[in-house]
Design a protein around this motif. Structure first.
Motif, PDB file in Angstrom:
ATOM      1  N   VAL A 119     -59.609   5.464  45.546  1.00  0.00           N
ATOM      2  CA  VAL A 119     -59.833   6.362  46.682  1.00  0.00           C
ATOM      3  C   VAL A 119     -59.109   5.858  47.925  1.00  0.00           C
ATOM      4  CG1 VAL A 119     -62.019   5.381  47.533  1.00  0.00           C
ATOM      5  CG2 VAL A 119     -61.554   7.821  47.815  1.00  0.00           C
ATOM      6  N   ILE A 122     -55.638   6.979  47.561  1.00  0.00           N
ATOM      7  CA  ILE A 122     -55.516   8.435  47.756  1.00  0.00           C
ATOM      8  C   ILE A 122     -55.454   8.778  49.244  1.00  0.00           C
ATOM      9  CG2 ILE A 122     -56.766  10.628  47.487  1.00  0.00           C
ATOM     10  CD1 ILE A 122     -57.818   9.496  44.778  1.00  0.00           C
ATOM     11  N   THR A 123     -56.258   8.092  50.035  1.00  0.00           N
ATOM     12  CA  THR A 123     -56.322   8.460  51.459  1.00  0.00           C
ATOM     13  C   THR A 123     -55.405   7.608  52.340  1.00  0.00           C
ATOM     14  OG1 THR A 123     -58.232   6.999  51.774  1.00  0.00           O
ATOM     15  CG2 THR A 123     -58.708   9.306  51.290  1.00  0.00           C
ATOM     16  N   PRO A 133     -59.415  12.869  56.312  1.00  0.00           N
ATOM     17  CA  PRO A 133     -59.262  13.856  55.245  1.00  0.00           C
ATOM     18  C   PRO A 133     -60.326  14.948  55.343  1.00  0.00           C
ATOM     19  CG  PRO A 133     -59.704  11.648  54.344  1.00  0.00           C
ATOM     20  CD  PRO A 133     -59.815  11.558  55.836  1.00  0.00           C
ATOM     21  N   GLN A 135     -62.975  16.535  53.740  1.00  0.00           N
ATOM     22  CA  GLN A 135     -63.758  15.996  52.625  1.00  0.00           C
ATOM     23  C   GLN A 135     -63.949  17.026  51.509  1.00  0.00           C
ATOM     24  OE1 GLN A 135     -64.428  12.683  52.517  1.00  0.00           O
ATOM     25  NE2 GLN A 135     -64.908  13.140  50.373  1.00  0.00           N
ATOM     26  N   TRP A 137     -61.913  19.454  50.663  1.00  0.00           N
ATOM     27  CA  TRP A 137     -60.650  19.543  49.928  1.00  0.00           C
ATOM     28  C   TRP A 137     -60.465  18.310  49.049  1.00  0.00           C
ATOM     29  CZ3 TRP A 137     -56.818  22.461  48.260  1.00  0.00           C
ATOM     30  CH2 TRP A 137     -55.603  21.879  47.928  1.00  0.00           C
ATOM     31  N   LEU A 138     -60.732  17.144  49.631  1.00  0.00           N
ATOM     32  CA  LEU A 138     -60.561  15.897  48.891  1.00  0.00           C
ATOM     33  C   LEU A 138     -61.442  15.892  47.643  1.00  0.00           C
ATOM     34  CD1 LEU A 138     -58.867  13.365  49.291  1.00  0.00           C
ATOM     35  CD2 LEU A 138     -60.834  12.307  50.381  1.00  0.00           C
ATOM     36  N   ASP A 139     -62.677  16.342  47.803  1.00  0.00           N
ATOM     37  CA  ASP A 139     -63.599  16.404  46.655  1.00  0.00           C
ATOM     38  C   ASP A 139     -63.046  17.328  45.570  1.00  0.00           C
ATOM     39  OD1 ASP A 139     -65.444  14.632  47.578  1.00  0.00           O
ATOM     40  OD2 ASP A 139     -66.701  16.148  48.553  1.00  0.00           O
ATOM     41  N   ALA A 169     -53.279  12.843  43.313  1.00  0.00           N
ATOM     42  CA  ALA A 169     -54.322  13.112  44.316  1.00  0.00           C
ATOM     43  C   ALA A 169     -53.855  12.676  45.702  1.00  0.00           C
ATOM     44  CB  ALA A 169     -55.611  12.375  43.937  1.00  0.00           C
ATOM     45  N   ARG A 170     -53.143  11.549  45.761  1.00  0.00           N
ATOM     46  CA  ARG A 170     -52.614  11.073  47.048  1.00  0.00           C
ATOM     47  C   ARG A 170     -51.629  12.110  47.613  1.00  0.00           C
ATOM     48  NH1 ARG A 170     -49.148   5.778  46.604  1.00  0.00           N
ATOM     49  NH2 ARG A 170     -47.956   7.275  45.374  1.00  0.00           N
ATOM     50  N   ALA A 173     -53.703  15.054  48.900  1.00  0.00           N
ATOM     51  CA  ALA A 173     -54.839  14.801  49.801  1.00  0.00           C
ATOM     52  C   ALA A 173     -54.708  15.495  51.155  1.00  0.00           C
ATOM     53  CB  ALA A 173     -55.032  13.304  50.000  1.00  0.00           C
ATOM     54  N   SER A 174     -53.511  15.512  51.700  1.00  0.00           N
ATOM     55  CA  SER A 174     -53.359  16.089  53.038  1.00  0.00           C
ATOM     56  C   SER A 174     -53.082  17.590  52.962  1.00  0.00           C
ATOM     57  CB  SER A 174     -52.228  15.384  53.786  1.00  0.00           C
ATOM     58  OG  SER A 174     -51.016  15.643  53.128  1.00  0.00           O
TER      59      SER A 174
END
Ligand SMILES: Nc1ncnc2c1ncn2[C@@H]1O[C@H](COP(=O)(O)OP(=O)(O)OP(=O)(O)O)[C@@H](O)[C@H]1O
Length: 292
Positions: A119, A122-123, A133, A135, A137-139, A169-170, A173-174
């Motif tokens: 994680v 990823i962030t 982030p 959250q 969307w990240l989830d 995912a990274r 993420a944005s």
């Protein structure tokens, strides 16, 4: 099947939103006798919300095209836009910010930080940018990629496929406007490669992302909506709704042309990576591991 040239030039979107575009994109490396024209006045539109694959023989300019579209490399001539922003001419600092804020990247080597867990990897780009982030969307990204129970693992505790999913995912993420993936399955066995391709497909279909993927593998390209074929620095053809067999057949034609024109060697590299039927072997829909 290939779209007849009469409908529109290969690479140009007929309608709809454009995530990125280039006009007259030219890239030369070196000068004098050793100069190489890697991109020769390329016009291309990358349609928003679609999965576009870029294929072509070794040295045809695939990576150069991706790097120029992503603002990772300067151009010799022509213009490139990300959305409505012309990126050719931006200063380094502005380009860095644009890449960070608006583009996601995936590479053959996963480029994860070994000391950070999943994680944190990823962030990381968002942390560096001082952004929080989204959250929800990240989830969604984490669940779509099936990483929920791996978030505390370091890269060394993850399989190659899981590491590439973290890299995916990274990149997501944005919620970038565009994701560039350069041979994302190149280091994976065919099962893990298939998994990553399915996730990229889901990113487009379920999360509304736009993906551009450079690949040598017809099976990987078959997961895209559209394949752009490059040869000698130009987009020479495109294929909607590709199948692995149709892409393979198209790639074989490059071999024939090359054999006819120069006996199999040329200034852009002395081998083509157009796969033989053998490389597809058992997994026409899968991926084959390619040495770069
Ligand atoms: N930094 C560089 N300096 C000089 N020539 C370069 C450089 N980068 C790429 N080239 C040349 O530009 C051409 C296009 O290279 P590019 O890497 O874009 O091709 P590619 O289609 O991605 O190839 P491959 O499939 O083998 O990765 C090649 O002839 C290559 O040798």
């Amino acid at each position: 099947m290939s779209i007849p040239a009469a409908e529109h030039a290969p690479g140009l979107a007929p309608a709809g939103g454009i995530a990125a575009r280039a006009r007259g994109l030219t890239k030369a490396y070196g000068s004098g006798e050793t100069a190489v024209l890697a991109l020769d006045s390329v016009d291309v539109d990358i349609a928003r919300g679609r999965f576009t694959a870029v294929m072509g023989p070794s040295g045809s300019g695939k990576s150069t095209l991706m790097h120029c579209l992503a603002g990772l490399d300067t151009v010799s001539a022509g213009q490139v836009w990300l959305g409505d922003t012309e990126i050719t001419g931006l200063k380094d600092r502005e380009l860095t910010r644009l890449r960070r804020d608006r583009i996601g990247f995936m590479f053959q080597s996963f480029n994860l930080i070994p000391t950070l867990n999943a994680v944190e990897n990823i962030t990381l780009p968002m942390d560096i940018a001082g952004q929080k982030p989204d959250q929800k969307w990240l989830d969604q990204v984490i669940d779509t990629l099936g990483l929920r129970d791996r978030l505390k693992h370091r890269p060394s505790q993850l399989s190659g496929g899981q590491q590439q999913r973290v890299a995916c995912a990274r990149a997501l993420a944005s919620r970038p406007e565009l994701i560039f993936a350069d041979e994302p399955t190149g280091n994976l066995d065919s099962r893990a490669g298939l998994e990553v391709l399915a996730f990229l497909r889901e990113a487009v279909d379920q999360l509304g992302q736009t993906v551009v993927m450079v690949t040598h593998d017809p099976g990987a390209a078959a997961h895209s909506d559209l394949v752009l074929f490059l040869a000698d620095g130009r987009i020479v053809d495109e294929m909607e709704r590709p199948t692995a067999d149709a892409v393979l057949e198209r790639m074989k034609r490059f071999d024939v042309i090359r054999a006819q024109s120069d006996g199999g060697s040329g200034p852009r590299g002395d081998s083509t990576d157009a796969p033989t039927t053998g490389t597809l072997g058992t997994d026409a829909d899968g991926t084959d591991v390619k040495e770069k």
